[in-house]
Structures are given as structure tokens and as C-alpha cells.
Design an enzyme around this catalytic site. Sequence first.
Site, PDB file in Angstrom:
ATOM      1  N   GLY A   1       0.762  -1.240   0.000  1.00 18.61           N
ATOM      2  CA  GLY A   1       0.000   0.000   0.000  1.00 18.61           C
ATOM      3  C   GLY A   1       0.793   1.290   0.000  1.00 18.61           C
TER       4      GLY A   1
ATOM      5  CB  CYS B   1      10.149  -2.756  -0.250  1.00 23.05           C
ATOM      6  SG  CYS B   1       8.848  -2.668  -1.472  1.00 23.05           S
TER       7      CYS B   1
ATOM      8  CG  HIS C   1      11.927  -6.983  -2.187  1.00 31.74           C
ATOM      9  ND1 HIS C   1      11.304  -7.039  -0.967  1.00 31.74           N
ATOM     10  CD2 HIS C   1      11.123  -6.247  -2.988  1.00 31.74           C
ATOM     11  CE1 HIS C   1      10.160  -6.383  -1.020  1.00 31.74           C
ATOM     12  NE2 HIS C   1      10.020  -5.892  -2.253  1.00 31.74           N
TER      13      HIS C   1
ATOM     14  CD  GLU D   1      13.430  -9.142   0.876  1.00 28.59           C
ATOM     15  OE1 GLU D   1      14.279  -8.246   0.688  1.00 28.59           O
ATOM     16  OE2 GLU D   1      12.227  -8.992   0.618  1.00 28.59           O
TER      17      GLU D   1
END
Lengths: 364, 1072
Positions: free
Chosen positions: A228, A254, A338, A340
Site C-alpha cells: 500500500g 521497499c 528486495h 532478501e
Amino acid sequence: MSERKTAILVLEDGTQFKGFSFGADRSVSGEVVFNTAMMGYPESLTDPSYSGQILVLTYPLVGNYGVPPTETDPETGLPRFFESDRIHIKALVVADYSFEHSHWNAVRSLGEWLSEHGVPAIYGVDTRQITKIIREKGVMLGKVAVEGCPAPEAFTDPNKENLVAAVSCTEPQSYGRGKYRIVLVDCGCKYNIIRCLLRRDTTVVRVPWDYDFSTLDYDGVMLSNGPGDPQMCAVTVENIKKAMAKGKPVFGICLGNQLLSIAAGATTYKLKYGHRGHNQPALMVGTDTAVITSQNHGFAVDTRSLNEEWEPLFVNLNDNTSEGIRHRSKPFFSVQFHPEATSGPVDSEFLFDRFMAQVAEYAK
Amino acid sequence: MDKNIKKVILLGSGALKIGEAGEFDYSGSQALKALKEEGVYTVLINPNIATIQTSENIADRVYFLPVTPEYVEQVIEREKPDGILLAFGGQTALNCGVQLYKNGTLEKYGVQVLGTPVQAIIDTEDREKFVEKLDEIDVKTIKSEAVTSVSEAKRVAAQLGYPIIIRAAYTLGGLGSGFCDNEAELETLASKAFTYSPQILVEKSLKGWKEVEYEVVRDRYDNCITVCNMENFDPLGIHTGESIVVAPSQTLTNAEYHKLRQLAIKIIRHVGIVGECNVQYALDPNSEDYRVIEVNARLSRSSALASKATGYPLAFVAAKLGLGYGLHELKNSVTKSTTACFEPALDYIVCKIPRWDLGKFKGVSRELGSSMKSVGEVMAIGRNFEEAIQKGLRMIGQGMHGFVANKELAVEDIDGALSHPTDKRIFIIANALKGGYSVDRIHELTKIDKWFLYKLRNIIDIEHKLETFSQVEQVPDSLMLEAKQRGFSDFQIARMVLHPAPARMEECIKQVREYRKSRGITPYIKQIDTLAAEYPAQTNYLYVTYNATEHDIDFPQDGKSVIVLGSGAYRIGSSVEFDWCSVNAANTIRQNGYRSIMINYNPETVSTDYDTCDRLYFDELTLERVLDITDLEVPMGVVVSTGGQIPNNLAMRLQQEHVPILGTSAEDIDRAEDRHKFSSMCDELGIDQPRWRELTTMDDIYKFVDEVGFPVLIRPSYVLSGAAMNVVSNRGELEHFLTLATSVSKQHPVVVTEFIENAKEIEIDAVAKDGEVLIYAISEHVEFAGVHSGDATMVFPPQKMYVETMRRIKKISRQVAQGLHISGPFNMQVMAKNNEIKVIECNLRASRSFPFVSKVLKVNFIEIATQVMLGLPVEIPHKSAFELDYVGIKAPQFSFSRLQKTDPVLGVEMSSTGEVGCIGDDFHEAILKAMVSVGYAIPKKNVLLSTGDSRSKADMISAAQALQAKGYKLYATKGTADFLFHNGVSAEVLHWPDSDMKPNTLDYIKEKKIDLVINIPKNLSETELNNDYTIRRSAIDFNIPLITNARLAAAFIHAFCRLDKQDIKIKSWNEY
């Protein structure tokens, strides 16, 4: 092949795509986004950042290797193969679904898994056409209506809801017994962030998105990804400001990148259709180092709005949008992509090492 | 980029051979284009005259010379380049580069190797070093032990446990490698492998593991990307060049995909590649365990495939990286706006299928294994696997219509055929599924991942559904659409619903087409844009699919577009030369203000590079697909005469569907193709042909043979086994061939043609306009008629032809051009004996020799032909072959060493896989360059002669005398030695292989005491003496140059006896 039940995707602009259902018998509404990754659906579907979204996969062949078991890794206490405890997307849209799967680690089909989680899914539609519509007109709302299940009347905009509150944990929770204590602010955190930290000698304290962690004793703060509009997380931003005052290392990913930026005084904006995929190139500003990154975001930081204490860290090589920022003198940095991964390329995992190096430095 | 690099030499890969085909024309052309864009002066060494890269305006200078250290050094000495590129010419260029590095040549002339350093190449090529290198970074390889003797190999194998695989170091496409299940097999294979390499590797076999490849790119800043990964449908055990391959991988999870991706990046960094490399993995189908199989530190067949599969121009980018660019400094050439530093996202699946031509070879084993035998490949694009594989199976062009609806394949032992794969295995799977085999059972026997098998079963399921209907109109729209979406052709649907007799097939296909069109079931055109539609792209790279509801592009339909039909998969008889023709046609179309549209599906070509045309449809060349495209494009016309036989065969049917054919009319093409029609035209024009009949009974055949006499050429229309054509010399052979290898009946007539011995064979390549010949080139064969024109050595301009013969041939060409109203390219083959000319064949299309004669004469025949077809005024160059003060020679390249057990003898069926064309000041110089280019070495000392029948023996006398005079030591079999002795040449007798007597031919070959073997078969029949076969085959297996044609042998011998090294001129193309 089983009896085919029809399903329809209706876009806000009125376009309709007729296909067949392979998920739950349910009709839903959400924001339609596309992802260009070619594999990794068990990970993507459980990524909380997709909360509220109808996900269109541009890669047409989906479900090939089924879905892995839900077993928990005793070392981390987390499921081995998923990024959260449930499927977060509203619905899945693909071109060609494999009713039969094949993989040594699969325990059920994608269709079965989606049905169990009450998530509808469509196959047999022109996903490239849908992608082009979104690319031209921007992300839009949509509905998925499965035959026999009444369609929702209105298009609901998930960005008007506080999605972060919906996906964040409600109580602090601790993982691992490592040397360094890292507070992980869970705005909809992917489990692999926890796994990446735990591999680096940490104890991770995962706290809810609105938790005031300034009272905790910690060596570093990790701001997680999440769904969102970042402007919904004013409370988190306030807490981040407190943490910055404290001066210990902060690393954002992020949504975490957007929140850190807002805390630093910058503004964010909504991208036309976001970046979702495994092939986004990010250049480390001022160097010749470029990394291929996994991404999933619809909002971005306006780097021009940063004050002189901050500087760009990464920039997207395709469209020059911000891919990360860092403080010029303090141990605060964040990235829009990202590191990860899971799913996606792991080229930027070294950023966790950088973060831990800072943590170690400041823990002295 | 490095501004000091102003002049660069690029090494090409030479003639097309198994394991090294047209993909390197594509890679090299891309690299040259990249260098040119940077203002670098480029010098290309490549004797393959039929390639695009050796055309005008690609490289600044072209040398049609052998890619060997000796020749390359001389070019370096002359050109004084700053840099050299080794990665774009396959293993040939790589090996040559390593030698130049090792012998100090590169250092001596101060030539910098651009891109990947040579040490990195050496580290990846030498297995032991490679394993050590990867051990350093804890990357698992297949543990193997290097051995230098058979006994050592046995010891290691016993330790590892069977099955094991052995490989020879430094070889092409798995040459000299294979699986051994026991010690006996090991012994045979190992001794052979040692003939290729002093070192062989013995390793544990991982048969049945998944085989996965990654194409990785690294720049000098250490940035890495993996452009594409690919998964083999056929698991480990079958050479990747022999496997059906899909991209991207389909059965790998995110964890597996990225584990292997990350390892690939780790490897490329550690090895130190700058540019592109390919990493091959074995992946355990039951865990995430893996092994690295090999790393290729150069552009490869897979990288060409990856470029076409993704739209990412790997070779182009690799060349730029070699000049010092970073990935992030380059643009994505498809979107033109985004960066080249990214990993393509596909929104389709591609399927590569190899093309074999094993039927062309005598005695070859059809079983697939760890060495490569395929001669070409196709790539099919679809939005599901079924669509892609069915397209692909049609594209391979061996009479198959997809996965189902094919001619029944008689298989006795399905289990055996599944577990011992041959080139037909995919169709055996269809049989098995139809016969009720479960997916599990087939998986057990083949180890093919069940996902692929489930998808194949979907196709069978649809077939069953279709078979429940007997009228096209009964088929529900949903099923019709589903069938089309799963790649069914109109042909397949027609066959399954209507079961028509062959004569009614065309009509029924049309019925299906008309009906589904009336129901709105038509395909859509999608773009390949590297980013799955994420960014707008001006891409012209297209494919056709039924899995869509919208076209990606508009169709102007303004009459300004021209479609060129490409040549399809490379195969014996049709390869890079037709690609050259197609590309040149497209270029000419563009230059004249029209939009060029290419249809082709061969990933190894330049014509399927989206840069070469205005629109590229990477799709089928079937009537159905071409009509789908012409329906949408409504072109001004279609060019069918530059892509070889596939488009040529479509001409008539396209015309019937009112598609405008440019140039010679379809009826006239048919009049040349149809044996009867062509003959009656020749009769009318008073043109002589060898006598022939189409016959249906043995009695008629005997009668005809009595009339014309032996030998005769037999061309059956139905072949049981072996080659389709044969020459027979007596009644015994005739019966043997007609009863064993074929059948004669009303349904299967046989064409019998008189065979004229010792006749010259001559070719005419020409272009005509409205029946008037505009330009022509006459070439002669070194060999007598009887050797397929594709296997013959061609001389242009002819050096030994009567003026009278020439005059008559010209006259006949003019008559034929007029008679067939030719407008465009054509080729005619004639025989000449004592100035009597007989026409063998006439094709109203470009031929294999068009690029050769165009480049030697320096007049682009295809450009002229295309202008004619476009109806443009043509300026005829006033240039005659008589004015040339140099000679061009085109020589064939054979790949017998890869085709175990094949008899390496030439006959009426073509067996060469490629060719070279070299230019010299005279015949001797040109033939020497050409022969060296296709792998012959000038013998050092010892030559073995066994020269067949008396005619060949006589042909060879002067050559043998020349050898003796030059100081060569001659060995000969008994009869030959006697014959030579009577003619004043002494030769030491070596006994036949089957004799116990010493010295023996076989021992001498095995011990490599012979430098050149001349073995001329006694006659052209099947009943060859076993001994001769053994000599020939051993020469191939032990890597000793072999010549089996007396006239060619004599020409070669005279050339190297007459010329010394310094007589060979190092001259570039433009200096002639």
C-alpha cells in the site's frame, strides 16, 4: 482436465477478459497489477506486499512445479518455503495453468492451494493484453468473478485502507539467539528478511508496524517491506524519527525505504504501474556497480525532495527512479528493491552484510 | 571503451560442420556490427564464403583463408591489428586463438585479446584445471579423473562404478565421448577417444538428472547478468545439441533457479570472463543437488539460441564488453530506451528441436548419446508448451505434422525405444501415450520430467476429443479453439476429423481453414520485447499464437511490404547459403523503399535477427502459417525463390490461394519441378537429357535397363531403409537394392535414369528477366558426375572446359529461361561429355552456389534477382567471368568423424554438412587453400594409396609420380602397388585390413604412420568390399585426412607438390 468453470476479470475501464477458474469459488475486487517474474509463485503469493492486489503474471505457464509443504524450519521457527503464513493476493490471473504439476518438493497443486486459502484464480486470458492496458493506462481496479459466485458490485481501492495494519503482526515476537539485537518493524515483512538476518548472528525482534520500539534495547533497526501507500504509516514514520535520533543503524527495504525517506523529509508518489519482477537493474550511484534486483512496489521516493543530509544510493537504470537512499554521515540507508530476494535474484544480499557491519561498528 | 583499439581481427568458424553451424555466422556478424558502430576497423578471417559475415559492408576486410595458426599469423603480420576476438567463431576460433597465444604469436605482434583472457579459456577447456578452479570456490563439478591410457581408464572406472562417461579433452561437440555400462564398452570407446586427444576423462555418469544451462554475461566492472536459462526436455545422457530444449526452464522452483543462477555468476567472476559464457548443470531431479557439467568461455550454439529466445543480442553486447564498455553503459537494443544491464523477462515459451539427417548416411547408428549428430535445429515460440512443441515438430521438416496425426511409426519394442533414445523418440512417446502407457511408466523409461509428459498427454487428449467427430462443422468452437491453442494445425484437425485419403487432403485442410475462419478462430500476432510488455518497445520481432485476444501490431496493408520466405532448419543440402540469399533479398527489398518481412524459424541464422528486416515472423513455413500472415499483412508479393526448397514447394499452393508470387510464376516453377513436364519441355526445345523412366514393375525396369545399359541411377519414391537414391552397376545390385531397400509398385513408382560415367558436371547459376538471361556464372566440378553437386568441389570460373561446351551451355540456359519465362534466380546442372550436353536438373530458385559465384565475380546475383522480382529496372553489370584473373574454389566439409560407423564415401546422396570458398591466383593455389580450410593438412611424409578400379588408377598415375618426385614415401595396397610399379612409381605394399600379414594398412593407420589416405571405392555400388570400408572408416576415426575421389585426390596432390608455402598468397577479398 476437469470440468471448466468460467471466470471473468473486469477492469475498471470496462474491459473484460473471459477465462476459466482454477482457484476458489469466490468473486473479489482489488487493484490489478502485473509481475514479470518467470518463476517463484509460492513466494510471491505469500508476499504481504501484494495484499489487496489482483496479481497478473506475465509469464504464461504457471503451476508447473506445484506448491511445497508448509513445514516449519526448527532453526528459525518459520515456514521453510513461504514468505508469510498465508496467501496475500486477492486473486491470480494467468495465461496457462498446469493442472498437473511435477516436483519432488510439491505436496499439492497451485489450484488446490489457492482454493484452500479462498483465493480465486483465472487462466486462459491474454495476460499480455492486460499488461499492456495497465502499462498504458496505469494500475487500475478490477474484479474477478467466478461462475456461480456473485461479483462484488463496486470496485474497492485497497490503497484507501490501511493494508499495513492488516498484515503486520500484533505482538512483538523474537527469533534466534544471535549476538546482535535487531528490531524488525513489521509493515508486512517477508520471512526471508528474518532468515537473512538470522544467518548473520542476530536476534530478531519483530514488532508491529505501530510499535514504539525506541524503548527497546537494540543494535540496529530493520524496516520491512509492506503493502500500500506509505502515507498510511504516519505512526511508523514517527517511530523511525525517534530511532534516527538515537543514531543506531537503520536499514529499510521497499516500504521501509519509503518510510525512512518520509522520516528524512522526502516525499513519495505513486508510479504509473510500479515495478514488479525479477529483472530490475539498479546502479549504485557514483559507481559502475549495477545489480539485478527483485522488486514489488507501486510507490516511489522523489529523490529531489531529499535534503542535503541525504543522497541517492541506488537508481533504476531503466527509468531513473529512486532505488534507495542513504544518510551522508549516519548509518541509515534503505533500498527500494528486495535484497532478501525470494523470489528473485540474490545479487544484492550483500547489503545485509553492509548493514551488519554497521551494526557491529556501532555496537562497539 | 578502450580508445587504443582501432583495428581488430575476428576469427570465424569456417565451414559448417556438426557441432559448429550457422550460429557462428550470426555471432560473428553481430560482433562485427558492434565494432563497426564504434568506428573500429575490422578484419575477418573465415573461408566460409556463403556466410553473411563474409559479405560486403560487414567487415572492412575479409580473408577467405583457413582459420589455422599458420594462416592467421600471416594475416596478423600483414594487418597489424590492435586486438583480436576469439569468442565468436566457435571452437575453431577458440582453439586457434589458444595456439596463437601459446606459441607467442599474439605477444610477438602485440595483439591484445579482447574480452575473456586466454588463460580463462584454458582454465575452462582443460577439464582438470577446470575442476580445480571450481573447487577453489566450492562449486561442485562432476568428479572425473584424467587418464592417459586405457588401463588407467579401467582402473578409475572400477573405482567410480559403472555407468561412467568418458570425454576427450579439447574436442568439439562431445567428439570422442560416450557412456560405458561395462568394461568392454569402456575399452572400445577409450581407445577411440585417445585418437582425438592425449588425455581422456573418466567420470561418474549422472544419467537421468535434469540438464539446465545458463547464459551469463560479465563486464569489466564485474557486473553480471544471466540472460536466459534453458532446460533440456531430454535428461542428462543426451548431448545438449541432441536434446529438445525449452527456455526458460519450466520445472525449476525459485530456489533451484536462483541457486544455479548465483553459481553461474560466481563461476564467471572467478574464471574472469569478460563477455559471455555458458554454464551447463546437472540438477538432481529429487533434491537441490547439482553438478557443473561444463563452462564454455565463448559464444555458443546455446548463446545464439538464447539470443533468439529472448531478443537479447548476446554477441553484439559481448563484443562491446570486449571493447571495454560496462553493461550499464549499453542500451537494450529492442526497447532502445532501457538498459542492456537487465535480464530478459519472457512471456512465452520457446522450444528448440534438433534436426537430424541420419538417413543420409550409410551405416550410422541412430541412437542418441553424449556426442552430437544433429545438423541443424529449429526454434518454436508459443504461449504454452503444447503450442510450441507442435509447431517445432512441424518445423523440423521431416514429414511430421506435429506431435500427433503423423504417419504411423511401426515400433516393435516401445519400452526399448523409450529407454534407448533415437532421433524418433518424441514420436515413440506419442505412440506410447496412445497405446495407453501411463505418464509414470514413460517417465520411468525415459527419465523425462513428468511435467513435459503431462503436457504431451494433453495433446493426445485433444486428439481423442477431435476423433469423436466426423464433420468439421460438428466440432464445437471451444474444442476447435482449444486444439488451435494447443498447436494443432489445420492438417492435424482435418486428418483426425475427416480421415481423408491423400488425394483429398488439401481440400479437407482448406475446409477446416474456411470453417474455423468463419467461426472467428484465427491467430494473433505477438511481439518479443525482452520485458514482457513492461515497457513500450518498437520491436519488429514477432510470432503467431492462438493464445491471445489481441494483436500487438497494426497491419498497414498498403501494398508496400514484401514477404521473404526463409529456408528453415539447416540440414544436409540446405544451409547457410540460403540464409545469405534470404538476407540479401530482404536487404534489396528494403533498399528499394519496400518493407521487408521475413518468415523463418532457424535460430542459427542471420535472417532471424530482427535487425535484418522490417518485420520478422519467427514462425512456421507451412502453407497454413504463411497464409495466416499474408491474410494480415496483405503484402505486395511473396519471394519464394531465395530460401531453397521449402518456399519453392509452397509456390503453387500459395498461388492457388491468390497470394501474389514475385518473379517466375508458380506454374513455371512447377514445370521445372515436375519431372514429366520438364522433360517434355526439353524435348520441345531439343535439349538433351539423360534417358529416364518412371516405372512400376520389375519387368519394365529390366526392359529399360536393357535399352540404356548399366549403370543406372535409381530413385525410389518409397524408402524402407538407407539412402533414397543409388547407382547400380549390374543386375544383381539392381535386384538387391530394389527388393531390400525399397519397394516397387503402382503406388510407389521408381525413377530409373541412365548414368553416364566419366562425364563432367557443370552448373549454371543465373538470373533472368521475362525469360531473358541477365547474368550467369558457369562453374565446373572437379569430380566427375555421380558425386552429388553439394559434395563436389566447384571451380569458378571453369579452368578446364571447352569453349564449345561453354557456348552450348549458354544457349541451353537461354532456351530454358525463355521456355520457363524465368524472372528471378535459377540454377541448372548439366553433364558434358565430348561436348555433348545433357541437362540433369533445373531449379527456378537460388542455389547453393549463389553466394559463391556472387562473391567470386563480385556481382550480387540475389540483389539483381530481387530487383527483377520487384519489377524494378535492372542495371546489368558488364562483367564476365572471362575477365577474372583469379580462381574461386568451393570445397565441401564433411562431418564423418561425428557419425560413428558411417562409410565416408561420396555418392549421389549428399553428405557434406558445409563448405568453404577460397580464392587463389590459379587453380592450384585456390584448391590448396580450400582443402586446408576444410581440414586437410599437407602430408608430411607418408601417403597411402588404394586407388580402386583401373580408370581411377590411371587417373592417379601422374599424381603418384608427382608425390614420388617430391620425395613422399608411398604405401599402397597390393593391386595399386603393382599398377604403380608398372608406371614407374615405387610404393611399399601394405596388406589389407582383413589379412593377418604384416605390414598391414590398419596398423599403419592406427599408429598414425600415414599422413594422407587416398582410398577410391571400386565402384559406386552398395557392395563395397569390407576392406575398403575399414580403411576409410579407420582413417576418419584416427583423424587422418582421407580422399575418396580420384580426380579430387589428383588435384590436391598436384597442388601441394607444385606449390611451396611461400607461393600461397595472403590476400584479402578486395585485393582480387
